[in-house]
Scaffold this motif. Structure first.
Motif: not given
Length: 335
Positions: A72-76, A85-89, A92-98, A106-116
């Motif tokens: 997914v490409v996220i532009t919201v 991003t958490l829903d996409a991860a 199992g979907l790759h993420v390109l986020l604006e 805190e949100d950024a770290i949660r997103m990084i951890d979830a995708c990893r």
């Protein structure tokens, strides 16, 4: 996993930036194809989906659940970056986020951890990294031809209250901030790219219009890890559009500006390092998407990692903190 027909993309958010991504997909020679578009505004989703030859949705989870996607490409709006991003991860979907990656660390770290944890590629759209003239400027500075960087400045102006802007830009809760988080993150990224060293400390001031909920003006003095000092000025009131950086080195200087390209000044002589190219931003979006598709196909690292995007967010948040405190602040990631 990328299919033999290329990376199947779902675009979430159907605004102006999404149009750049759809156009970029057309330039990837089949390496990426937009197959679904989602926006809470049905008319916007349907219009962009029709242009892309894709399915239209008004709910991102419904789009994910429908299947047929690799990424997914996220532009919201910024505040929605983390939950989507958490829903996409989780799917199992790759993420390109604006950019910016999020509105809080805190949100950024949660997103990084979830995708990893999900084993998916997570790239953040600091698209200036792919602008041809900026890449040429960074390479020229890194060559050392005019010595090491001594000081740098970055200045951007824009009409932040332009009626053409989405109204959420002026909503503190949805945007997470004003011109610093939206425009200033470009300036932070550009300086880190050109200086070649992360920003580790800022002394800053921001200002909002009377009755405004987000700042439209900001200035900052930054210290980079290598000791270089730089200044950032972003203003959203009244001035004509400007996008310019000046990098002073030991044996000369470089000026990079939208419209004039990259110029080097040395011993009284000026020479053009790179001329501006027509459609540079369209080319940058295409290069960014091609890099994302490559990373997804190879299971490798994208050029702009979420960890790097977090470093940009950390500087923006330090600007806000410095303005609130009226003092110099160390950037969080460098404490």
């Amino acid at each position: 996993m990328t299919t033999s027909s290329g990376l199947r993309l779902g675009v979430i958010g159907a605004g102006t930036i999404a149009e750049f991504h759809v156009a970029a997909a057309r330039r990837t020679a089949g390496r990426a194809n937009v197959v679904a578009v989602c926006d809470v505004r049905a008319e916007a989703a349907e219009k962009l989906a029709a242009e892309a030859g894709a399915r239209a949705f008004t709910d991102h989870q419904a789009m994910i659940d429908a299947g047929g996607l690799d990424a997914v490409v996220i532009t919201v709006p910024h505040a929605l970056h983390a939950p989507i991003t958490l829903d996409a991860a989780a799917a199992g979907l790759h993420v390109l986020l604006e950019k910016p990656i999020a509105t809080t660390r805190e949100d950024a770290i949660r997103m990084i951890d979830a995708c990893r944890a999900a084993g998916v590629v997570f790239a953040v759209g600091h698209v200036l990294r792919f602008v041809p003239t900026l890449r040429a400027a960074a390479a020229y500075l890194a060559s050392g031809e005019i010595g090491g960087v001594v000081v740098a400045s970055e200045r951007r102006t824009a009409d932040y209250a332009d009626p053409a802007r989405p109204r959420w830009f002026l909503d503190a809760g949805m945007a997470g901030g004003g011109i610093v988080l939206n425009v200033g993150t470009h300036s932070i990224d550009k300086l880190q790219m050109l200086v070649g060293s992360p920003i580790v400390e800022v002394t800053a001031h921001t200002a909002a219009p009377e009755g405004g909920s987000v700042e439209t003006e900001a200035v900052a003095l930054a210290r980079h890890a290598d000791g270089t000092r730089s200044t950032i000025s972003v203003t959203g009131t009244g001035l004509p559009f400007t996008d310019e950086a000046e990098i002073v080195c030991g044996e000369g200087a470089v000026r990079i500006s939208r419209g004039e390209g990259v110029w080097s000044f040395r011993r009284g002589a000026a020479s053009q390092v790179a001329a501006p190219e027509p459609g540079e931003m369209a080319a940058a979006f295409a290069a960014q998407l091609a890099d994302f598709a490559r990373a997804c196909a190879e299971g490798s690292t994208p050029e702009v990692t979420p960890e790097y995007a977090l470093s940009v967010l950390d500087v923006a948040l330090a600007v806000y903190e410095s303005s609130r405190q009226g003092s110099t602040v160390t950037v969080k990631g460098h404490l």
